[in-house]
Design a protein around this motif. Sequence first.
Motif, PDB file in Angstrom:
ATOM      1  N   VAL A 118       0.850  -1.205   0.000  1.00 28.22           N
ATOM      2  CA  VAL A 118       0.000   0.000   0.000  1.00 28.22           C
ATOM      3  C   VAL A 118       0.882   1.251   0.000  1.00 28.22           C
ATOM      4  O   VAL A 118       0.639   2.206  -0.761  1.00 28.22           O
ATOM      5  N   LEU A 119       1.922   1.244   0.845  1.00 25.67           N
ATOM      6  CA  LEU A 119       2.830   2.397   0.892  1.00 25.67           C
ATOM      7  C   LEU A 119       3.532   2.588  -0.453  1.00 25.67           C
ATOM      8  O   LEU A 119       3.683   3.725  -0.925  1.00 25.67           O
ATOM      9  N   MET A 120       3.941   1.472  -1.061  1.00 25.18           N
ATOM     10  CA  MET A 120       4.631   1.545  -2.357  1.00 25.18           C
ATOM     11  C   MET A 120       3.714   2.158  -3.418  1.00 25.18           C
ATOM     12  O   MET A 120       4.131   3.040  -4.181  1.00 25.18           O
ATOM     13  N   VAL A 121       2.465   1.695  -3.455  1.00 22.30           N
ATOM     14  CA  VAL A 121       1.502   2.223  -4.438  1.00 22.30           C
ATOM     15  C   VAL A 121       1.278   3.722  -4.178  1.00 22.30           C
ATOM     16  O   VAL A 121       1.316   4.541  -5.110  1.00 22.30           O
ATOM     17  N   ALA A 122       1.084   4.090  -2.910  1.00 25.67           N
ATOM     18  CA  ALA A 122       0.797   5.491  -2.563  1.00 25.67           C
ATOM     19  C   ALA A 122       1.960   6.402  -2.958  1.00 25.67           C
ATOM     20  O   ALA A 122       1.744   7.457  -3.572  1.00 25.67           O
ATOM     21  N   ILE A 123       3.186   5.999  -2.632  1.00 25.51           N
ATOM     22  CA  ILE A 123       4.347   6.848  -2.947  1.00 25.51           C
ATOM     23  C   ILE A 123       4.515   6.988  -4.463  1.00 25.51           C
ATOM     24  O   ILE A 123       4.763   8.082  -4.979  1.00 25.51           O
ATOM     25  N   ASN A 124       4.342   5.876  -5.183  1.00 26.58           N
ATOM     26  CA  ASN A 124       4.510   5.938  -6.640  1.00 26.58           C
ATOM     27  C   ASN A 124       3.420   6.772  -7.306  1.00 26.58           C
ATOM     28  O   ASN A 124       3.686   7.468  -8.284  1.00 26.58           O
ATOM     29  N   LEU A 125       2.195   6.692  -6.770  1.00 25.18           N
ATOM     30  CA  LEU A 125       1.129   7.537  -7.316  1.00 25.18           C
ATOM     31  C   LEU A 125       1.435   9.011  -7.056  1.00 25.18           C
ATOM     32  O   LEU A 125       1.174   9.865  -7.898  1.00 25.18           O
ATOM     33  N   ALA A 126       1.999   9.293  -5.866  1.00 22.42           N
ATOM     34  CA  ALA A 126       2.389  10.669  -5.556  1.00 22.42           C
ATOM     35  C   ALA A 126       3.464  11.144  -6.533  1.00 22.42           C
ATOM     36  O   ALA A 126       3.443  12.301  -6.984  1.00 22.42           O
ATOM     37  N   VAL A 127       4.392  10.231  -6.882  1.00 22.26           N
ATOM     38  CA  VAL A 127       5.443  10.574  -7.861  1.00 22.26           C
ATOM     39  C   VAL A 127       4.805  10.913  -9.208  1.00 22.26           C
ATOM     40  O   VAL A 127       5.172  11.898  -9.856  1.00 22.26           O
ATOM     41  N   VAL A 128       3.814  10.098  -9.613  1.00 25.62           N
ATOM     42  CA  VAL A 128       3.140  10.329 -10.910  1.00 25.62           C
ATOM     43  C   VAL A 128       2.447  11.694 -10.892  1.00 25.62           C
ATOM     44  O   VAL A 128       2.613  12.503 -11.822  1.00 25.62           O
ATOM     45  N   VAL A 129       1.689  11.962  -9.812  1.00 33.50           N
ATOM     46  CA  VAL A 129       0.947  13.235  -9.709  1.00 33.50           C
ATOM     47  C   VAL A 129       1.917  14.412  -9.719  1.00 33.50           C
ATOM     48  O   VAL A 129       1.722  15.400 -10.430  1.00 33.50           O
ATOM     49  N   ARG A 130       2.999  14.281  -8.949  1.00 31.36           N
ATOM     50  CA  ARG A 130       3.991  15.359  -8.844  1.00 31.36           C
ATOM     51  C   ARG A 130       4.662  15.615 -10.192  1.00 31.36           C
ATOM     52  O   ARG A 130       4.900  16.767 -10.568  1.00 31.36           O
ATOM     53  N   SER A 131       4.945  14.523 -10.928  1.00 29.94           N
ATOM     54  CA  SER A 131       5.667  14.675 -12.197  1.00 29.94           C
ATOM     55  C   SER A 131       4.799  15.367 -13.259  1.00 29.94           C
ATOM     56  O   SER A 131       5.324  15.945 -14.208  1.00 29.94           O
ATOM     57  N   LEU A 132       3.475  15.287 -13.096  1.00 29.49           N
ATOM     58  CA  LEU A 132       2.587  15.922 -14.082  1.00 29.49           C
ATOM     59  C   LEU A 132       2.739  17.443 -14.090  1.00 29.49           C
ATOM     60  O   LEU A 132       2.669  18.076 -15.128  1.00 29.49           O
ATOM     61  N   GLY A 133       2.949  18.008 -12.904  1.00 31.79           N
ATOM     62  CA  GLY A 133       3.026  19.467 -12.842  1.00 31.79           C
ATOM     63  C   GLY A 133       4.438  20.000 -12.721  1.00 31.79           C
ATOM     64  O   GLY A 133       4.642  21.130 -12.299  1.00 31.79           O
ATOM     65  N   GLN A 134       5.447  19.154 -13.037  1.00 26.27           N
ATOM     66  CA  GLN A 134       6.839  19.568 -12.849  1.00 26.27           C
ATOM     67  C   GLN A 134       7.553  19.848 -14.158  1.00 26.27           C
ATOM     68  O   GLN A 134       7.192  19.276 -15.199  1.00 26.27           O
ATOM     69  N   GLU A 135       8.559  20.657 -14.054  1.00 30.24           N
ATOM     70  CA  GLU A 135       9.406  20.900 -15.228  1.00 30.24           C
ATOM     71  C   GLU A 135      10.585  19.934 -15.191  1.00 30.24           C
ATOM     72  O   GLU A 135      10.931  19.413 -14.134  1.00 30.24           O
ATOM     73  N   ASP A 136      11.185  19.697 -16.348  1.00 27.59           N
ATOM     74  CA  ASP A 136      12.401  18.878 -16.384  1.00 27.59           C
ATOM     75  C   ASP A 136      13.515  19.587 -15.620  1.00 27.59           C
ATOM     76  O   ASP A 136      13.625  20.821 -15.670  1.00 27.59           O
ATOM     77  N   GLU A 137      14.352  18.802 -14.887  1.00 26.39           N
ATOM     78  CA  GLU A 137      15.484  19.406 -14.169  1.00 26.39           C
ATOM     79  C   GLU A 137      16.638  19.638 -15.126  1.00 26.39           C
ATOM     80  O   GLU A 137      16.835  18.851 -16.064  1.00 26.39           O
TER      81      GLU A 137
END
Lengths: 139, 397
Positions: A118-137
Motif C-alpha cells: 500500500v505504501l509503495m503504491v501510494a508513494i509511486n502515485l504521488a510521484v506520478v501526480v507530482r511529475s505531471l506538474g513539474q518541469e524537467d530538471e
Amino acid sequence: MKVAAVAIVALAILIAIIPIFSDCESQGRTLTLENGRQVSMKCHWTARAELALGVPLLAVGGLLAFSRRKETRRNLGIMGAVLGAVVILMPTALIGVCVNPDMPCVGIMKPALILLGVLMVAINLAVVVRSLGQEDEAA
Amino acid sequence: MHVIRLAIRNAAGNSFRSWMVFFCAALMAGFVISATLVIRGADDSLRLALERLGADIIVIPEGHERRLESALLMGIPVHCWMPDIIVDEVAALPGVVAVSPQIYLSTLRGAICCSLPELFLIAYDPATDFTIRPWLELNLDAGLALGETVGGSFVYVPAGEDKLLVYGYELDLKANLEPTGTGLDQSLFFTLETAYDIARLSDEYAVKVMDIPPRTVSSVLVKVGRDADVHQVAQLIEAEIPGVTPLETNKLFKDQREQILSLLHSVVALLVITWLLAMALIAVVFSLAVNERRRQMGVMRALGARRGTVLQSVLIEAWLLALSGGLAGIGVSTLAISLFQRAIIAVMNVPFLFPPPLRLAGLSFGALAMALSGVTLAVLVPAVRISLQDPAMSMRE
C-alpha cells in the motif's frame, strides 16, 4: 523526488527481505507428505515471488533518484505503482499464504506485505501526480 | 486565497524542511492513534468478553483459575472436571437465582478428523442456560438442536465442505457470534446433548476418543439476585463447597487489566517525550524558515500586507503540512494496527478488538486535532515574532 526515491528503495528492500524471515519454512515448518517427504508450503513461494518483485522495485527507486525528465519519472511512478499492487496481490490472491491463522506467514508476512505494498503504491502515485506538474530538471 | 497559495509555494520551496514537519506531524498523529487503538481495543475486548460471559460468578475446580482465564482470553483450551452434584449445591445457596453447568472440551490438534485447528469447545445446558440463550434468541429463531453449533467470529466452515468436522462428527454451523477480540472468537458452542453424542461416536469416527467423565461438569455459571452481594455469595460458595473456586467475573482478567494499565503509563510517557521532541524540531525548523524569509515578509508588509496576513501565511503553511502529515500518519498507523491484530495479541498477550468505523473516525479526528494543535503551538512563537517585526528593519537585514 529524492525523498520518494529513498523511500521506494527502502520499501523495496523490506519487501524482498521480510518474507524470507517470516514465511513458515524460515520457522522450520513444512508439509510432510504420506511418504515422509517434506515440501514447502505456499507461503514459501510467495516469499520467493516477493524477492523477485523487490529487485525491479529497487531499480525503480534507483532510477527515480537520478532521473531528470518528468516523463521518465511519470513512467517510473506508474511502473512502481503496478509492481506495488502485485506485492499486495501475491499473498492475498495470486499465490496466497497458509490457511491456519496461527502460522507466522498469516500473522506477520501477509500483513507486512500488504502494508508495504500500500505504501509503495501510494508513494509511486504521488510521484506520478507530482511529475505531471513539474518541469524537467537541468542537467 | 492568495495567502493559501503563498503558503503552498513556501512549503514546496524548501522540500527538506517541509518533509521534516510532515514527518513530525505524521509521527505525532500516528503515535496518538496507535496508542489509543491498542489500549482502547484491549479494554473494549475485555469488557465485551465479560459481557459475553453473562454470569456473576463462575465456579470451577480448584487450581484451574489461570487456565480458565487463558481459555476465555486467548482460546487456549482448558480441561477440568468436578462432580455434577455441585450444580445443585450451588443452586441451593442463598442469593443464587440461576445456575447453569458447562463442559469445556477441545478439538484435536492437526487431526484429520477435525476440519479446524485446536478449538475451545463449550457445551451448555439449554434447559438452564442464561448466557448463550439471550444471544441465540436474538439471532436464531429456535435454539440449537442436536448436531448444531454457533461459533466465534473466527470459526468458519472450510472451503468445499458444508459441515464442521469435530472428532469425525459433522456439526452444522448455524451462526457466528460478534467478535470480541478474545479466545471466545475461536470457540464453538453447542448443547450438552451434542457433546455427549460427539463423545459417543468419537470412538468410531475419530483417531482419539473424546473423553467426558460420567456425571461431571467443567464449570457452573451463577447468576446472583439483585439484592444479594456477589462477593458475599462467592465467599459463601467457597466456604460451603470444598474443592471449588468461585471466580467473580468483575474481578476476572486482573493480570491483563494491570498489563493494560502499565502499558498505558509507558505509552503516555513515550507520547509526551515524542511530542516534546517533535514540537521542538518543528519550532526550530520554522524559526529557520521565517528567519530566511524576513525579507519576503518585509516586502509583503511594505506592499500593504497586514501583520495578521503575515501571521496567517506562516500558520497556514504549518497547518497544511500538519494536516497532510497527520492524515498520512493516521492512515498508515490504522492500516498497520488493523493488519497486525493477531501479532499484537500474541506479542502483548492481551485481547484486542478493532473499533467500528464510526468510533475509528472519531478517534482519527481527535488524533488529527491533537497533531494540528501541537504543530500550531510549536509554530506560534516564530510566526508571531516575524509578524511583529518592523518591515524596514526586515528588508534592510
